[in-house]
Design a protein around this motif. Structure first.
Motif, mmCIF file in Angstrom:
data_model
loop_
_atom_site.group_PDB
_atom_site.id
_atom_site.type_symbol
_atom_site.label_atom_id
_atom_site.label_comp_id
_atom_site.label_asym_id
_atom_site.label_seq_id
_atom_site.Cartn_x
_atom_site.Cartn_y
_atom_site.Cartn_z
ATOM 1 N N ALA A 31 0.845 -1.200 0.000
ATOM 2 C CA ALA A 31 0.000 0.000 0.000
ATOM 3 C C ALA A 31 0.879 1.249 0.000
ATOM 4 C CB ALA A 31 -0.875 0.000 1.244
ATOM 5 N N PRO A 32 0.377 2.354 -0.582
ATOM 6 C CA PRO A 32 1.113 3.608 -0.447
ATOM 7 C C PRO A 32 1.392 3.890 1.035
ATOM 8 C CG PRO A 32 -0.702 3.888 -1.981
ATOM 9 C CD PRO A 32 -0.841 2.508 -1.395
ATOM 10 N N ARG A 33 2.579 4.363 1.306
ATOM 11 C CA ARG A 33 3.033 4.706 2.667
ATOM 12 C C ARG A 33 3.172 3.487 3.592
ATOM 13 N NH1 ARG A 33 -0.489 10.257 3.333
ATOM 14 N NH2 ARG A 33 0.382 11.263 1.487
ATOM 15 N N ALA A 34 3.208 2.284 3.009
ATOM 16 C CA ALA A 34 3.473 1.090 3.819
ATOM 17 C C ALA A 34 4.919 1.117 4.301
ATOM 18 C CB ALA A 34 3.223 -0.171 3.015
ATOM 19 N N ALA A 35 5.760 1.900 3.617
ATOM 20 C CA ALA A 35 7.164 2.038 3.984
ATOM 21 C C ALA A 35 7.674 3.343 3.381
ATOM 22 C CB ALA A 35 7.968 0.855 3.450
ATOM 23 N N TYR A 36 8.804 3.797 3.881
ATOM 24 C CA TYR A 36 9.374 5.055 3.394
ATOM 25 C C TYR A 36 10.847 4.846 3.079
ATOM 26 C CZ TYR A 36 10.644 4.970 8.303
ATOM 27 O OH TYR A 36 11.105 4.559 9.527
ATOM 28 N N ALA A 37 11.351 5.631 2.121
ATOM 29 C CA ALA A 37 12.756 5.529 1.755
ATOM 30 C C ALA A 37 13.512 6.722 2.324
ATOM 31 C CB ALA A 37 12.900 5.499 0.238
ATOM 32 N N LEU A 38 14.708 6.442 2.827
ATOM 33 C CA LEU A 38 15.616 7.494 3.287
ATOM 34 C C LEU A 38 16.893 7.311 2.472
ATOM 35 C CD1 LEU A 38 14.982 7.137 7.136
ATOM 36 C CD2 LEU A 38 14.239 9.045 5.696
ATOM 37 N N GLU A 39 16.994 8.074 1.384
ATOM 38 C CA GLU A 39 18.038 7.825 0.394
ATOM 39 C C GLU A 39 19.170 8.834 0.542
ATOM 40 O OE1 GLU A 39 15.834 8.015 -3.438
ATOM 41 O OE2 GLU A 39 14.125 7.824 -2.136
ATOM 42 N N ALA A 40 20.317 8.345 1.021
ATOM 43 C CA ALA A 40 21.502 9.197 1.107
ATOM 44 C C ALA A 40 21.951 9.477 -0.318
ATOM 45 C CB ALA A 40 22.595 8.456 1.861
ATOM 46 N N GLN A 41 22.163 10.734 -0.645
ATOM 47 C CA GLN A 41 22.400 11.044 -2.060
ATOM 48 C C GLN A 41 23.019 12.428 -2.255
ATOM 49 O OE1 GLN A 41 18.581 11.705 -4.111
ATOM 50 N NE2 GLN A 41 18.387 13.618 -3.015
ATOM 51 N N PHE A 42 23.417 12.727 -3.505
ATOM 52 C CA PHE A 42 23.647 14.102 -3.933
ATOM 53 C C PHE A 42 22.268 14.676 -4.236
ATOM 54 C CE2 PHE A 42 28.172 14.824 -4.315
ATOM 55 C CZ PHE A 42 28.646 13.551 -4.069
ATOM 56 N N PHE A 43 22.118 16.017 -4.166
ATOM 57 C CA PHE A 43 20.793 16.613 -4.319
ATOM 58 C C PHE A 43 20.229 16.280 -5.700
ATOM 59 C CE2 PHE A 43 21.897 20.503 -1.418
ATOM 60 C CZ PHE A 43 22.321 19.630 -0.432
ATOM 61 N N SER A 44 18.905 16.056 -5.718
ATOM 62 C CA SER A 44 18.217 15.818 -6.976
ATOM 63 C C SER A 44 18.473 16.996 -7.922
ATOM 64 C CB SER A 44 16.717 15.686 -6.677
ATOM 65 O OG SER A 44 16.003 15.380 -7.832
ATOM 66 N N ASP A 45 18.749 16.716 -9.160
ATOM 67 C CA ASP A 45 19.063 17.679 -10.237
ATOM 68 C C ASP A 45 20.308 18.524 -9.969
ATOM 69 O OD1 ASP A 45 18.576 18.379 -12.850
ATOM 70 O OD2 ASP A 45 17.413 20.155 -12.341
ATOM 71 N N ALA A 46 21.204 18.011 -9.137
ATOM 72 C CA ALA A 46 22.492 18.698 -8.944
ATOM 73 C C ALA A 46 23.259 18.758 -10.271
ATOM 74 C CB ALA A 46 23.321 17.969 -7.895
ATOM 75 N N ALA A 47 22.874 17.912 -11.216
ATOM 76 C CA ALA A 47 23.511 17.923 -12.539
ATOM 77 C C ALA A 47 23.306 19.265 -13.232
ATOM 78 C CB ALA A 47 22.922 16.801 -13.400
ATOM 79 N N ASN A 48 22.172 19.920 -12.941
ATOM 80 C CA ASN A 48 21.822 21.151 -13.678
ATOM 81 C C ASN A 48 21.680 22.388 -12.815
ATOM 82 O OD1 ASN A 48 21.630 20.064 -16.351
ATOM 83 N ND2 ASN A 48 19.795 18.960 -15.674
ATOM 84 N N ILE A 49 21.702 22.253 -11.500
ATOM 85 C CA ILE A 49 21.512 23.424 -10.635
ATOM 86 C C ILE A 49 22.880 23.837 -10.093
ATOM 87 C CG2 ILE A 49 20.385 24.292 -8.531
ATOM 88 C CD1 ILE A 49 18.034 22.399 -9.176
ATOM 89 N N PRO A 50 23.415 24.953 -10.588
ATOM 90 C CA PRO A 50 24.811 25.316 -10.293
ATOM 91 C C PRO A 50 25.116 25.462 -8.807
ATOM 92 C CG PRO A 50 23.871 26.780 -11.977
ATOM 93 C CD PRO A 50 22.749 25.918 -11.485
ATOM 94 N N SER A 51 24.125 25.878 -7.993
ATOM 95 C CA SER A 51 24.440 26.075 -6.571
ATOM 96 C C SER A 51 24.468 24.757 -5.791
ATOM 97 C CB SER A 51 23.407 27.025 -5.946
ATOM 98 O OG SER A 51 22.106 26.525 -6.186
ATOM 99 N N PHE A 52 24.041 23.648 -6.397
ATOM 100 C CA PHE A 52 24.110 22.341 -5.727
ATOM 101 C C PHE A 52 25.451 21.676 -6.085
ATOM 102 C CE2 PHE A 52 19.185 21.465 -5.734
ATOM 103 C CZ PHE A 52 19.012 22.562 -4.898
ATOM 104 N N GLU A 53 26.032 20.987 -5.109
ATOM 105 C CA GLU A 53 27.316 20.305 -5.351
ATOM 106 C C GLU A 53 27.157 19.264 -6.459
ATOM 107 O OE1 GLU A 53 28.889 18.422 -1.810
ATOM 108 O OE2 GLU A 53 30.374 17.301 -2.990
ATOM 109 N N LYS A 54 27.956 19.405 -7.510
ATOM 110 C CA LYS A 54 27.848 18.485 -8.655
ATOM 111 C C LYS A 54 28.518 17.154 -8.347
ATOM 112 C CE LYS A 54 27.966 20.032 -13.497
ATOM 113 N NZ LYS A 54 26.813 20.825 -13.325
#
Ligand code: BGC
Length: 342
Positions: free
Chosen positions: A299-322
């Motif tokens: 079911a939706p919300r039966a579990a949640y993800a905690l994803e250690a990562q670089f920021f989403s779209d850091a590929a294109n947002i200059p102020s985010f660490e690439k």
């Protein structure tokens, strides 16, 4: 221990179980994915990480349950980015955007199991190493990339190490897409009662298509304030522009340091601390979960993800660490899940 995991693309798939008395973790060769984490409690082992029991069902589910995500976790807007004066066009698998590495991301690939002895039926170990070769141009990303993933149990911790090397400058931003329900994973149960603290003062709001706008916003006074423990779902249904965009939480948090988050369940008494050397933690409250897991229809919300990562779209947002991986230079990233009692 090795178990059958159905078939993927006509080839038999397997789950390799590593265990040490405190934890027992199942990792599939398809997607180098965590299919379960059983934690020892005073009353036996509790599975806190939902997975599947069939590789085909899992890979087609679109849930990324437990997957090693690559080459770049989360979204790349417009499915393109520029590097060294060149523009690279990527696989579009989320509207106009590239999500979790594209249509044939690492979750769709068979990894090679390297651990000696792990092919034998009577294998028991507390460490598993898997490798993947991703050729130049894979899903549009430059460079021949070699990846080594290590899963290692130490006491009540599961450590994950990603070692990558490319022969051209490229982007590299892995994550482990494990989902949790610390009360005990089950299909219909809600994980909204799990208590959660995220060690972040700011998050990155999103716009259309869940692409971050580039703003870094303080969590104070918003439903994104997890600086102190609160139930995961306490504020999830509040009227809030950011919650409405995602149908719940599906946002990146700006981490203060390596101790990313802590969660626990009052029912099971199981506690989880997450550590990483990456700058962000994507908290996804399982808003779009569905499909048939090992437990039945999730079911939706039966579990949640905690994803250690670089920021989403850091590929294109200059102020985010690439998440840049330079040609010929090896790079290592680390995630640790440490379990304990409340
Ligand atoms: C994304 C969600 C997506 C989920 C499963 C998360 O990391 O942010 O938007 O639905 O993964 O694909």
């Amino acid at each position: 221990m090795i178990k059958p995991f159905g078939e993927w693309r006509g080839k038999p798939a397997h789950i390799y179980e590593i265990s040490n008395g405190s934890l027992s973790v199942g990792i599939s060769d398809v997607g180098a994915a965590v299919q379960y984490i059983k934690v020892k409690t005073p009353s036996g082992f509790t599975d806190v990480c939902p997975g599947f029991d069939d590789a085909g069902e899992w890979a087609k589910s679109g849930t990324y349950l437990g997957a090693t995500v690559g080459r770049v976790a989360n979204r790349i807007s417009g499915a393109k980015f520029s590097l060294g004066g060149k523009t690279y066009n990527l696989s579009r698998n989320d509207g106009q955007n590239c999500l979790h590495g594209g249509i044939e991301g690492f979750d769709k690939k068979f990894f090679k199991v390297l651990t000696e002895g792990a092919q034998g039926d009577d294998w028991h170990g507390n460490m598993l190493q898997l490798s993947l070769f991703s050729p130049d141009g894979d899903m549009g990303f430059p460079g021949n990339l070699n990846l080594l993933v290590t899963y290692k149990l130490e006491g009540s911790s599961l450590g994950i190490i990603y070692k990558a090397r490319s022969d051209k400058d490229t982007l590299w931003a892995p994550t482990c897409h494990a989902y949790f329900n610390l009360g005990g994973a089950s299909a219909a149960a809600s994980s909204c009662g799990d208590m959660l603290r995220i060690n972040a003062d700011c998050f990155t709001p999103s716009g259309a298509g869940l692409i971050p706008t580039g703003e870094v916003r303080r969590v104070e006074g918003t439903p994104f304030d997890f600086r102190d423990f609160r139930a995961m779902g306490e504020r999830i249904d509040e009227k809030d522009e950011q919650l409405a965009i995602a149908g719940g939480y599906d946002h990146n948090f700006v981490l203060r340091g390596e101790h990313a988050a802590c969660a626990f369940s009052r029912e099971s008494g199981i506690k989880l601390d997450i550590y990483t050397d990456m700058p962000g933690l994507h908290f996804y409250s399982g808003n779009f979960l569905g499909g048939n897991s090992a437990f039945g229809a999730l079911a939706p919300r039966a579990a949640y993800a905690l994803e250690a990562q670089f920021f989403s779209d850091a590929a294109n947002i200059p102020s985010f660490e690439k998440p840049l991986l330079k040609a010929g230079e090896g790079q290592t990233h680390r995630i640790e899940y440490k379990f304990g009692r409340v």
